[in-house]
Design a protein around this motif. Structure first.
Motif, PDB file in Angstrom:
ATOM      1  N   LEU A 154       0.830  -1.207   0.000  1.00 13.75           N
ATOM      2  CA  LEU A 154       0.000   0.000   0.000  1.00 13.75           C
ATOM      3  C   LEU A 154       0.862   1.252   0.000  1.00 13.75           C
ATOM      4  CD1 LEU A 154      -2.763  -1.124   2.523  1.00 13.75           C
ATOM      5  CD2 LEU A 154      -3.014  -0.828   0.052  1.00 13.75           C
ATOM      6  N   TRP A 155       1.964   1.222   0.737  1.00 16.47           N
ATOM      7  CA  TRP A 155       2.864   2.370   0.760  1.00 16.47           C
ATOM      8  C   TRP A 155       3.429   2.635  -0.634  1.00 16.47           C
ATOM      9  CZ3 TRP A 155       4.439   6.508   3.343  1.00 16.47           C
ATOM     10  CH2 TRP A 155       5.622   7.129   2.913  1.00 16.47           C
ATOM     11  N   SER A 156       3.849   1.578  -1.316  1.00 18.13           N
ATOM     12  CA  SER A 156       4.409   1.728  -2.652  1.00 18.13           C
ATOM     13  C   SER A 156       3.389   2.351  -3.598  1.00 18.13           C
ATOM     14  CB  SER A 156       4.861   0.355  -3.174  1.00 18.13           C
ATOM     15  OG  SER A 156       5.458   0.467  -4.437  1.00 18.13           O
ATOM     16  N   TRP A 157       2.138   1.890  -3.504  1.00 24.27           N
ATOM     17  CA  TRP A 157       1.079   2.473  -4.336  1.00 24.27           C
ATOM     18  C   TRP A 157       0.870   3.946  -4.006  1.00 24.27           C
ATOM     19  CZ3 TRP A 157      -3.461   4.783  -2.774  1.00 24.27           C
ATOM     20  CH2 TRP A 157      -4.368   5.112  -3.799  1.00 24.27           C
ATOM     21  N   ALA A 158       0.789   4.275  -2.709  1.00 15.45           N
ATOM     22  CA  ALA A 158       0.552   5.661  -2.284  1.00 15.45           C
ATOM     23  C   ALA A 158       1.701   6.568  -2.709  1.00 15.45           C
ATOM     24  CB  ALA A 158       0.358   5.717  -0.770  1.00 15.45           C
ATOM     25  N   GLU A 159       2.920   6.075  -2.569  1.00  9.34           N
ATOM     26  CA  GLU A 159       4.079   6.876  -2.961  1.00  9.34           C
ATOM     27  C   GLU A 159       4.049   7.175  -4.452  1.00  9.34           C
ATOM     28  OE1 GLU A 159       8.820   6.858  -1.961  1.00  9.34           O
ATOM     29  OE2 GLU A 159       7.936   4.964  -2.606  1.00  9.34           O
ATOM     30  N   ASN A 160       3.658   6.197  -5.259  1.00  6.54           N
ATOM     31  CA  ASN A 160       3.591   6.418  -6.694  1.00  6.54           C
ATOM     32  C   ASN A 160       2.513   7.440  -7.050  1.00  6.54           C
ATOM     33  OD1 ASN A 160       4.699   5.400  -9.330  1.00  6.54           O
ATOM     34  ND2 ASN A 160       2.515   5.086  -9.694  1.00  6.54           N
ATOM     35  N   GLN A 161       1.378   7.378  -6.349  1.00  4.18           N
ATOM     36  CA  GLN A 161       0.319   8.359  -6.581  1.00  4.18           C
ATOM     37  C   GLN A 161       0.774   9.775  -6.215  1.00  4.18           C
ATOM     38  OE1 GLN A 161      -3.543   7.825  -7.404  1.00  4.18           O
ATOM     39  NE2 GLN A 161      -2.060   6.741  -8.670  1.00  4.18           N
ATOM     40  N   VAL A 162       1.458   9.895  -5.105  1.00  3.54           N
ATOM     41  CA  VAL A 162       1.946  11.210  -4.684  1.00  3.54           C
ATOM     42  C   VAL A 162       2.994  11.731  -5.664  1.00  3.54           C
ATOM     43  CG1 VAL A 162       3.267  12.427  -2.893  1.00  3.54           C
ATOM     44  CG2 VAL A 162       1.378  10.915  -2.252  1.00  3.54           C
ATOM     45  N   MET A 163       3.870  10.872  -6.127  1.00  7.19           N
ATOM     46  CA  MET A 163       4.865  11.296  -7.110  1.00  7.19           C
ATOM     47  C   MET A 163       4.205  11.754  -8.410  1.00  7.19           C
ATOM     48  SD  MET A 163       7.740  11.227  -5.658  1.00  7.19           S
ATOM     49  CE  MET A 163       8.740  11.553  -7.103  1.00  7.19           C
ATOM     50  N   ALA A 164       3.121  11.077  -8.796  1.00  2.00           N
ATOM     51  CA  ALA A 164       2.382  11.512  -9.984  1.00  2.00           C
ATOM     52  C   ALA A 164       1.767  12.890  -9.751  1.00  2.00           C
ATOM     53  CB  ALA A 164       1.290  10.496 -10.320  1.00  2.00           C
ATOM     54  N   ALA A 165       1.247  13.129  -8.551  1.00  2.52           N
ATOM     55  CA  ALA A 165       0.661  14.430  -8.229  1.00  2.52           C
ATOM     56  C   ALA A 165       1.726  15.521  -8.236  1.00  2.52           C
ATOM     57  CB  ALA A 165      -0.038  14.370  -6.871  1.00  2.52           C
ATOM     58  N   LEU A 166       2.911  15.205  -7.733  1.00  2.00           N
ATOM     59  CA  LEU A 166       3.988  16.187  -7.734  1.00  2.00           C
ATOM     60  C   LEU A 166       4.304  16.658  -9.141  1.00  2.00           C
ATOM     61  CD1 LEU A 166       4.401  15.468  -4.735  1.00  2.00           C
ATOM     62  CD2 LEU A 166       6.858  15.355  -5.180  1.00  2.00           C
ATOM     63  N   LYS A 167       4.242  15.746 -10.107  1.00  4.21           N
ATOM     64  CA  LYS A 167       4.570  16.098 -11.492  1.00  4.21           C
ATOM     65  C   LYS A 167       3.397  16.749 -12.213  1.00  4.21           C
ATOM     66  CE  LYS A 167       7.626  12.087 -11.754  1.00  4.21           C
ATOM     67  NZ  LYS A 167       7.781  10.714 -12.293  1.00  4.21           N
ATOM     68  N   ALA A 168       2.189  16.252 -11.974  1.00  4.60           N
ATOM     69  CA  ALA A 168       1.041  16.667 -12.779  1.00  4.60           C
ATOM     70  C   ALA A 168       0.368  17.936 -12.270  1.00  4.60           C
ATOM     71  CB  ALA A 168       0.014  15.536 -12.850  1.00  4.60           C
ATOM     72  N   VAL A 169       0.337  18.192 -10.951  1.00  2.00           N
ATOM     73  CA  VAL A 169      -0.426  19.349 -10.457  1.00  2.00           C
ATOM     74  C   VAL A 169       0.191  20.682 -10.864  1.00  2.00           C
ATOM     75  CG1 VAL A 169      -1.314  20.492  -8.396  1.00  2.00           C
ATOM     76  CG2 VAL A 169      -1.483  18.001  -8.594  1.00  2.00           C
ATOM     77  N   PRO A 170       1.484  20.978 -10.614  1.00  2.00           N
ATOM     78  CA  PRO A 170       2.459  20.230  -9.827  1.00  2.00           C
ATOM     79  C   PRO A 170       2.437  20.669  -8.361  1.00  2.00           C
ATOM     80  CG  PRO A 170       3.542  22.053 -10.921  1.00  2.00           C
ATOM     81  CD  PRO A 170       2.074  22.142 -11.292  1.00  2.00           C
ATOM     82  N   LEU A 171       3.087  19.844  -7.506  1.00  2.00           N
ATOM     83  CA  LEU A 171       3.237  20.160  -6.091  1.00  2.00           C
ATOM     84  C   LEU A 171       4.726  20.170  -5.734  1.00  2.00           C
ATOM     85  CD1 LEU A 171       0.520  17.778  -4.579  1.00  2.00           C
ATOM     86  CD2 LEU A 171       0.265  20.214  -5.092  1.00  2.00           C
ATOM     87  N   GLY A 172       5.048  20.808  -4.629  1.00  2.34           N
ATOM     88  CA  GLY A 172       6.432  20.837  -4.169  1.00  2.34           C
ATOM     89  C   GLY A 172       6.782  19.585  -3.377  1.00  2.34           C
ATOM     90  N   GLN A 173       8.060  19.403  -3.132  1.00  2.00           N
ATOM     91  CA  GLN A 173       8.523  18.226  -2.401  1.00  2.00           C
ATOM     92  C   GLN A 173       7.994  18.192  -0.974  1.00  2.00           C
ATOM     93  OE1 GLN A 173      10.321  15.671  -3.628  1.00  2.00           O
ATOM     94  NE2 GLN A 173      10.282  16.583  -5.669  1.00  2.00           N
ATOM     95  N   ALA A 174       7.916  19.341  -0.319  1.00  2.87           N
ATOM     96  CA  ALA A 174       7.403  19.378   1.050  1.00  2.87           C
ATOM     97  C   ALA A 174       5.938  18.961   1.084  1.00  2.87           C
ATOM     98  CB  ALA A 174       7.572  20.768   1.651  1.00  2.87           C
ATOM     99  N   ALA A 175       5.162  19.400   0.096  1.00  3.62           N
ATOM    100  CA  ALA A 175       3.752  19.001   0.018  1.00  3.62           C
ATOM    101  C   ALA A 175       3.639  17.493  -0.143  1.00  3.62           C
ATOM    102  CB  ALA A 175       3.065  19.715  -1.143  1.00  3.62           C
TER     103      ALA A 175
END
Length: 226
Positions: A154-175
């Motif tokens: 589940l962590w691996s899935w969540a991390e991948n989703q967050v990384m996708a959000a960082l690129k697509a929104v985009p969001l900063g690393q702290a977010a």
């Protein structure tokens, strides 16, 4: 326990050569449509999917797959694998798990680990195999604690989703780290509930997610494959 922990970290690592980083599972379309636009909306989207999507179906299925591999119940492994492939809501999602499953099966050979030979023998007999099927087989053969394995999945899935959000929104690393901290607290609860959920109550009924995945297939400009 030390070796099992190291093996678990290896399985959960973004360096796992399966191409997970190329998929957003509909999140990119949610950004394109304005449903996800900032840290708060990204957090709601991923958390809802964690609890009601992957937590309600994929997580209990992974737990069942680990148990089936541990029991050498290959017929049950094949049944669960077929169920998961049939459950994919869009062509992209099905292609995603089949491609990642293919890559995991290739990794079985490349690792040259004799303890994984039974997993390779079973999965090689199938024309295609889902990613969680092979992942669960490796976790079982490496004798990783099932509770820890499910949390890591589940962590691996969540991390991948967050990384996708960082690129697509985009969001900063702290977010991204704030999102992962909040999701991490929920993962333990979701994993525990998944392990207790009887199969009759497995469900991935998430209509907005299914629509996002289907619409991503015709999205004009995109970074991700799903």
């Amino acid at each position: 326990m030390s070796l099992q922990l190291v093996r678990l970290l290896q399985l959960a690592s973004p360096a796992l050569p399966v191409g997970a980083y190329t998929y957003s599972q509909g999140l990119e379309w949610a950004v394109e449509s304005g449903v996800i636009r900032d840290e708060a909306s990204a957090g709601r989207w991923v958390a809802d999917l964690l609890e009601h999507g992957i937590g309600g179906y994929e997580a209990p299925l992974v737990a069942a797959l680990i148990a089936a591999w541990q029991a050498d119940d290959h017929a049950e492994v094949a049944r669960l694998d077929a169920d998961f492939l049939a459950s994919r809501e869009s062509a992209e999602l099905r292609a995603e798990t089949a491609q990642m499953g293919f890559s995991m099966r290739r990794l079985l050979r490349d690792l040259r680990d004799d303890s994984l030979a039974p997993v390779l023998a079973v999965t090689d007999a199938q024309p295609e195999v889902a990613f969680p099927t092979v992942w669960a087989g490796i976790a079982a053969r490496w004798q990783i604690d099932p509770d820890a394995a499910l949390c890591a999945y589940l962590w691996s899935w969540a991390e991948n989703q967050v990384m996708a959000a960082l690129k697509a929104v985009p969001l900063g690393q702290a977010a991204g780290q704030r999102l992962l901290a909040r999701l991490g607290r929920r993962i333990v609860e979701v994993a525990a509930a998944a392990r207790q959920r009887p199969e009759a109550r497995w469900s991935n009924f998430t209509p907005a997610f299914a629509i996002a995945c289907a619409r991503h297939e015709t999205q004009y400009s995109r970074l991700f494959r799903s």
